[in-house]
Design a protein around this motif. Structure first.
Motif, PDB file in Angstrom:
ATOM      1  N   LYS A   1      33.344  64.662 -16.526  1.00  0.00           N
ATOM      2  CA  LYS A   1      34.152  65.757 -15.994  1.00  0.00           C
ATOM      3  C   LYS A   1      33.587  67.102 -16.446  1.00  0.00           C
ATOM      4  O   LYS A   1      33.338  67.325 -17.627  1.00  0.00           O
ATOM      5  N   GLY A   2      33.354  67.972 -15.476  1.00  0.00           N
ATOM      6  CA  GLY A   2      32.823  69.298 -15.767  1.00  0.00           C
ATOM      7  C   GLY A   2      31.334  69.329 -16.016  1.00  0.00           C
ATOM      8  O   GLY A   2      30.773  70.401 -16.258  1.00  0.00           O
ATOM      9  N   ALA A   3      30.666  68.174 -15.955  1.00  0.00           N
ATOM     10  CA  ALA A   3      29.223  68.131 -16.235  1.00  0.00           C
ATOM     11  C   ALA A   3      28.427  68.661 -15.043  1.00  0.00           C
ATOM     12  O   ALA A   3      28.877  68.645 -13.892  1.00  0.00           O
ATOM     13  N   HIS A   4      27.233  69.140 -15.358  1.00  0.00           N
ATOM     14  CA  HIS A   4      26.267  69.548 -14.330  1.00  0.00           C
ATOM     15  C   HIS A   4      25.127  68.542 -14.369  1.00  0.00           C
ATOM     16  O   HIS A   4      24.379  68.463 -15.348  1.00  0.00           O
ATOM     17  N   VAL A   5      24.970  67.749 -13.298  1.00  0.00           N
ATOM     18  CA  VAL A   5      24.027  66.639 -13.261  1.00  0.00           C
ATOM     19  C   VAL A   5      22.859  66.996 -12.345  1.00  0.00           C
ATOM     20  O   VAL A   5      23.072  67.406 -11.190  1.00  0.00           O
ATOM     21  N   LEU A   6      21.646  66.826 -12.852  1.00  0.00           N
ATOM     22  CA  LEU A   6      20.443  66.919 -12.025  1.00  0.00           C
ATOM     23  C   LEU A   6      20.062  65.503 -11.606  1.00  0.00           C
ATOM     24  O   LEU A   6      19.898  64.624 -12.450  1.00  0.00           O
TER      25      LEU A   6
ATOM     26  N   THR B   1      27.342  50.218 -31.128  1.00  0.00           N
ATOM     27  CA  THR B   1      28.680  50.579 -30.683  1.00  0.00           C
ATOM     28  C   THR B   1      28.567  51.861 -29.871  1.00  0.00           C
ATOM     29  O   THR B   1      28.000  52.855 -30.336  1.00  0.00           O
ATOM     30  N   TYR B   2      29.095  51.830 -28.654  1.00  0.00           N
ATOM     31  CA  TYR B   2      28.950  52.959 -27.742  1.00  0.00           C
ATOM     32  C   TYR B   2      30.305  53.603 -27.494  1.00  0.00           C
ATOM     33  O   TYR B   2      31.352  52.960 -27.586  1.00  0.00           O
ATOM     34  N   THR B   3      30.243  54.869 -27.166  1.00  0.00           N
ATOM     35  CA  THR B   3      31.431  55.607 -26.734  1.00  0.00           C
ATOM     36  C   THR B   3      31.130  56.193 -25.359  1.00  0.00           C
ATOM     37  O   THR B   3      30.210  57.001 -25.202  1.00  0.00           O
ATOM     38  N   VAL B   4      31.872  55.750 -24.365  1.00  0.00           N
ATOM     39  CA  VAL B   4      31.683  56.254 -23.006  1.00  0.00           C
ATOM     40  C   VAL B   4      32.668  57.388 -22.790  1.00  0.00           C
ATOM     41  O   VAL B   4      33.881  57.175 -22.738  1.00  0.00           O
ATOM     42  N   ALA B   5      32.153  58.596 -22.703  1.00  0.00           N
ATOM     43  CA  ALA B   5      32.992  59.781 -22.503  1.00  0.00           C
ATOM     44  C   ALA B   5      33.223  59.980 -21.008  1.00  0.00           C
ATOM     45  O   ALA B   5      33.262  59.033 -20.235  1.00  0.00           O
ATOM     46  N   SER B   6      33.332  61.189 -20.582  1.00  0.00           N
ATOM     47  CA  SER B   6      33.576  61.503 -19.177  1.00  0.00           C
ATOM     48  C   SER B   6      32.535  62.503 -18.706  1.00  0.00           C
ATOM     49  O   SER B   6      32.031  63.318 -19.484  1.00  0.00           O
TER      50      SER B   6
ATOM     51  N   HIS C   1      33.875  61.551  -9.035  1.00  0.00           N
ATOM     52  CA  HIS C   1      33.766  62.550 -10.104  1.00  0.00           C
ATOM     53  C   HIS C   1      33.913  63.941  -9.488  1.00  0.00           C
ATOM     54  O   HIS C   1      32.954  64.718  -9.421  1.00  0.00           O
ATOM     55  N   PRO C   2      35.107  64.282  -9.037  1.00  0.00           N
ATOM     56  CA  PRO C   2      35.301  65.524  -8.269  1.00  0.00           C
ATOM     57  C   PRO C   2      35.057  66.788  -9.069  1.00  0.00           C
ATOM     58  O   PRO C   2      34.855  67.859  -8.474  1.00  0.00           O
ATOM     59  N   ASP C   3      35.058  66.699 -10.392  1.00  0.00           N
ATOM     60  CA  ASP C   3      34.851  67.899 -11.208  1.00  0.00           C
ATOM     61  C   ASP C   3      33.405  68.033 -11.680  1.00  0.00           C
ATOM     62  O   ASP C   3      33.116  68.843 -12.563  1.00  0.00           O
ATOM     63  N   THR C   4      32.513  67.254 -11.097  1.00  0.00           N
ATOM     64  CA  THR C   4      31.107  67.269 -11.498  1.00  0.00           C
ATOM     65  C   THR C   4      30.287  68.061 -10.484  1.00  0.00           C
ATOM     66  O   THR C   4      30.450  67.901  -9.274  1.00  0.00           O
TER      67      THR C   4
ATOM     68  N   VAL D   1      24.689  51.274 -10.394  1.00  0.00           N
ATOM     69  CA  VAL D   1      25.189  52.654 -10.396  1.00  0.00           C
ATOM     70  C   VAL D   1      26.260  52.829 -11.463  1.00  0.00           C
ATOM     71  O   VAL D   1      26.288  53.840 -12.183  1.00  0.00           O
ATOM     72  N   ASN D   2      27.158  51.861 -11.573  1.00  0.00           N
ATOM     73  CA  ASN D   2      28.178  51.937 -12.617  1.00  0.00           C
ATOM     74  C   ASN D   2      27.547  52.017 -13.998  1.00  0.00           C
ATOM     75  O   ASN D   2      27.994  52.786 -14.863  1.00  0.00           O
ATOM     76  N   ALA D   3      26.510  51.220 -14.221  1.00  0.00           N
ATOM     77  CA  ALA D   3      25.830  51.244 -15.522  1.00  0.00           C
ATOM     78  C   ALA D   3      25.132  52.579 -15.749  1.00  0.00           C
ATOM     79  O   ALA D   3      25.148  53.119 -16.869  1.00  0.00           O
ATOM     80  N   VAL D   4      24.516  53.136 -14.719  1.00  0.00           N
ATOM     81  CA  VAL D   4      23.829  54.424 -14.845  1.00  0.00           C
ATOM     82  C   VAL D   4      24.819  55.515 -15.244  1.00  0.00           C
ATOM     83  O   VAL D   4      24.567  56.312 -16.174  1.00  0.00           O
ATOM     84  N   LEU D   5      25.940  55.564 -14.559  1.00  0.00           N
ATOM     85  CA  LEU D   5      26.911  56.625 -14.842  1.00  0.00           C
ATOM     86  C   LEU D   5      27.593  56.409 -16.187  1.00  0.00           C
ATOM     87  O   LEU D   5      27.918  57.382 -16.888  1.00  0.00           O
ATOM     88  N   ALA D   6      27.820  55.167 -16.579  1.00  0.00           N
ATOM     89  CA  ALA D   6      28.380  54.908 -17.910  1.00  0.00           C
ATOM     90  C   ALA D   6      27.392  55.311 -18.991  1.00  0.00           C
ATOM     91  O   ALA D   6      27.769  55.916 -20.009  1.00  0.00           O
ATOM     92  N   ALA D   7      26.111  55.000 -18.780  1.00  0.00           N
ATOM     93  CA  ALA D   7      25.095  55.391 -19.761  1.00  0.00           C
ATOM     94  C   ALA D   7      24.970  56.905 -19.830  1.00  0.00           C
ATOM     95  O   ALA D   7      24.762  57.478 -20.909  1.00  0.00           O
ATOM     96  N   ALA D   8      25.089  57.578 -18.681  1.00  0.00           N
ATOM     97  CA  ALA D   8      25.023  59.042 -18.675  1.00  0.00           C
ATOM     98  C   ALA D   8      26.183  59.642 -19.449  1.00  0.00           C
ATOM     99  O   ALA D   8      26.056  60.729 -20.040  1.00  0.00           O
ATOM    100  N   ALA D   9      27.324  58.946 -19.476  1.00  0.00           N
ATOM    101  CA  ALA D   9      28.511  59.438 -20.190  1.00  0.00           C
ATOM    102  C   ALA D   9      28.571  58.938 -21.622  1.00  0.00           C
ATOM    103  O   ALA D   9      29.560  59.187 -22.313  1.00  0.00           O
TER     104      ALA D   9
END
Length: 772
Positions: free
Chosen positions: A11-16, A4-9, A36-39, A327-335
């Motif tokens: 927002k405000g993250a710093h991504v390398l 069971t996964y929880t996909v957060a946001s 993701h304008p706040d990233t 890409v959608n899967a990558v960003l969902a997994a990152a969140a």
């Protein structure tokens, strides 16, 4: 049961982000900037070709993938926004520099994506790069969530279901990496063994001997370097297949996974394994693709009719996924943060939930190209697309081998034919055929292991992650492969995207072929520091050194002596031909010895009174026009020849400089020995280099015209070379290096008329002497 996964946001993250210039990396960066304008984003990027990392980012942001981002409301400030949100750290994964200490998430997309790179390069990019990144990230104050983009094919090909879990192999990644790093030194040492160098030198002399020793040496060294690269590719392929992988790419990606698991143990880790990633379904726009991916060369060659078969089974599954779903899967997994010590694994593909077979792919391609055939670049309607038969691998391998041998035999036979329009047309067809067979061979090596594989990549964890998306985000940012309609995607999105540029280029070529798109002839740029250097035989005059000699002999001496001379010339022809094919300077020296004993004054008189008309009759009108164009532009016109200077005296008014051979004269009688080395082959290039230095000429802006492969050194020296009426070897070289090739013609009867003129003029020249 899936987790069971929880996909957060984010927002405000710093991504390398690594690999931002790659296919997936570009699409990830676009999504981060657009949605993701706040990233904040930090890119690890190296400079290339004198361009710094920051400049590369500016160029990257102008690419088509960012079009939607630029066109959105307020998009005019896109570059300024990127300057605020995107930080660039210039460096390489081989030696990762210091990174910002507040990174929350790392998306590692960088890798070598070719199937068969040299083994050391594959390990350096994929394994050493992943290990170096982990070691640098371990110094962060708080461990970021590492999202590693791998490939579904890290599992050895075979049958059955592959679970979304760690790989089961026991290969020691450190030992394999150390071995790969040593391999280049070992192969370099082997390449310098005498038996290897002798073979390479023998081949270089056979192919490039007329150009001179320096060219032969350079070609030998280039062949040695190519030998090293081939051996390193063979090392990688052999090691990978011996351990059960299809190629060195999947082998090193599997070891990179293992290195990442080990070095990032106890920290948040997610591994995504995409299948074959192709053009976008929707974002940034339908059909977006960067370059040609795994499937695309097959589609293009299918449409052009040059991909005549695909080995494998029609019911084998082709696991394809659009890039925006990845890409959608990558960003969902990152969140969806992974708990330390409990990595997440996701297969991002379609082969299990929505399989596409090779037979279905063929049917979709057939339907698409029936409705939208490619234009014939020759301007004759449309091309006929292929029809795959799906023969077994052994039959395809034999067919390719037979075709390669037949083509090689035809190419060898062509070298002995006289160079002309028909010969060059045959060579062009053979060149095209060799290219088709090379691609067939490449496809066979690359795709055959995949077309025969029966593995299915389980995607239950991926679907569980998709279900965890907030409902309002699922439609726009989802990645459920079951949403794919293969007919719509392949026929309406992917194939149009792949063939768009090709269609435009072929349509332009077809327009030119019909005569409607020819460019106007542009005037030559003026400049007093420009030289136009012309070879003589076959370039300015439709004659060669042997023919010039015949003019002189047929126009002088008693008839019996002429007959004896002709018979001796015919007897010596094989020796001269062998010398000309091996060493142009040796041929010139050997042939000019035939002038031994000639009276120098008589030869000058003969040329002035008898042979001038014969020579001028053989001058090519196109060559004269080109010389005059250069003179009108203020260029310095130069004629350089291996013939005797005295024989080309009638052409001196056409050129600013005439350089030819001179024979020693003893008491007015020619000795047959050259007064100086002939200005041919490498000597011509050396002479031109010194000539330009003395007169302040720019070789980069200068022009060269020649027909013989022995002229390659001087043609390569100027910035604007041109192959004129080229012999076969020069034609092949010019085609490979995209040099202009032109045909400067003469009236077909000119050669025999010139010989007749020489005989008649010689008779007239002798008449007064005999009466006297």
């Amino acid at each position: 049961m899936p987790r069971t996964y929880t996909v957060a946001s984010l927002k405000g993250a710093h991504v390398l982000l690594t690999g931002a210039t790659g296919f997936i990396g570009q699409a990830v960066l676009e999504r981060l900037l657009a949605d993701h304008p706040d990233t904040r984003v930090t890119l690890l990027m190296r400079g290339r070709g004198g361009c710094g990392a920051r400049d590369r980012l500016v160029r990257l942001l102008r690419k088509d993938v960012f079009r939607r981002w630029h066109e959105r409301p307020g998009g005019a400030e896109a570059l300024a926004e990127a300057g605020r949100r995107v930080q660039v750290v210039e460096g390489d994964l081989a030696d990762v520099p210091e990174l910002p200490d507040d990174i929350d998430t790392v998306i590692h997309c960088a890798s070598a994506v070719t199937f068969d790179p040299p083994i050391d390069e594959a390990f350096r990019s994929n394994v050493t790069g992943a290990a170096g990144l982990c070691e640098r990230l371990a110094r962060q104050p708080a461990p970021p969530h590492l999202v590693y983009v791998s490939t579904a094919f890290v599992s050895a090909p075979g049958h059955g279901q592959v679970r979304e879990e760690p790989l089961g192999h026991r290969v020691d990644w450190r030992q394999e990496t150390a071995s790969a790093e040593r391999t280049r030194a070992e192969v370099e040492r082997d390449s310098r063994r005498p038996e290897v160098l002798r073979g390479l030198l023998r081949e270089a002399r056979r192919a490039h001997g007329p150009c001179g020793n320096q060219v032969v040496a350079a070609q030998t060294e280039a062949a040695r370097s190519a030998w090293v690269e081939r051996r390193l590719v063979e090392y990688g392929r052999a090691r990978a297949t011996s351990l059960g992988w299809t190629d060195v790419y999947t082998f090193t990606k599997a070891l990179a996974e293992r290195a990442t698991e080990e070095l990032w143990a106890g920290r948040p880790l997610t591994v995504l394994r995409p299948a074959i990633v192709e053009s976008a379904l929707r974002h940034p726009y339908p059909g977006w693709i960067d370059g040609h991916k795994m499937l695309d060369p097959l589609i293009i060659d299918y449409g052009t009719g040059t991909m005549w078969d695909l080995p494998g089974a029609e019911d084998a599954v082709l696991d394809v996924i659009p890039v925006d779903l990845v890409v959608n899967a990558v960003l969902a997994a990152a969140a969806a943060p992974a708990a330390p010590g409990a990595p997440h694994y996701f297969h991002v593909g379609s082969g299990t939930s929505n399989p596409l077979t090779y037979g279905a792919l063929h049917d979709h391609l057939d339907a698409y190209f029936r409705r939208h055939p490619l234009p014939d670049p020759a301007g004759f309607g449309h091309l006929r697309h292929a029809r795959w038969k799906f023969h077994d691998a052994g039959r395809v391998r034999v067919a390719i081998g037979l075709a390669e041998r037949a083509t090689a035999a035809a190419a060898s036979a062509l070298e002995w034919l006289p160079t002309g329009e028909r010969t060059l047309a045959r060579e062009e067809r053979l060149h095209q055929r060799r290219g088709e067979l090379a691609r067939q061979r490449h496809y066979f090596k690359v795709y055959q292991p995949y077309t025969g594989a029966q593995a299915r990549y389980d995607d239950r964890e991926l679907l569980a992650l998709h279900r965890a998306l907030p409902p309002q985000r699922a439609a726009e940012h989802g990645f459920d492969p079951r949403q794919l309609d293969w007919r719509d995607y392949l026929q309406e999105v992917h194939c149009p995207g792949v063939t768009r540029r090709l269609r435009d280029a072929m349509a332009r070529r077809a327009e030119v072929g019909r005569g409607g798109g020819q460019r106007p002839v542009r005037a030559l740029p003026s400049g007093e520091d420009v030289a136009a250097v012309f070879d003589l035989d076959g370039t300015v005059v439709a004659a060669d050194m042997v023919e010039s000699y015949l003019w002189a002999r047929l126009a002088s001496g008693p008839l019996p002596a002429r007959a004896v001379e002709l018979l001796d010339l015919l007897r010596s022809a094989p020796r001269y031909l062998h010398a000309d094919r091996g060493d142009r300077a040796a041929f010139v020296r050997a042939f000019l010895r035939r002038y031994r004993g000639a009276d120098e004054a008589e030869l000058h008189t003969l040329v002035r009174e008898a042979l001038a008309d014969a020579l001028l009759r053989r001058v090519l009108p196109d060559a004269v026009r080109r010389v005059r164009e250069h003179r009108a532009a203020g260029h310095r016109t130069v004629l350089v020849t291996g013939s005797l200077e005295v024989l080309v005296e009638p052409l001196r008014p056409l050129f600013d400089e005439v350089v030819g051979c001179r024979l020693e004269s003893r008491g007015g009688v020619l000795s047959g020995r050259l007064a100086a080395p002939p200005v041919v082959g490498e000597a011509r290039a050396a002479w031109l280099r010194e000539y330009a230095r003395e007169r302040g000429l720019s070789l980069h802006r200068s022009y060269g015209y020649a027909d013989s492969y022995s002229d390659r050194p001087f043609l390569s020296l100027v910035g604007r070379p041109c192959a004129v009426n080229p012999e076969l070897r020069l034609y092949r070289y010019a085609a490979r290096h995209h040099w202009p090739v032109v045909r400067w013609g003469a009236h077909p009867g000119t050669r025999w008329e010139a010989l007749a003129d020489a005989v008649v003029a010689g008779a007239r020249h002798e008449a007064p002497r005999s009466e006297a």
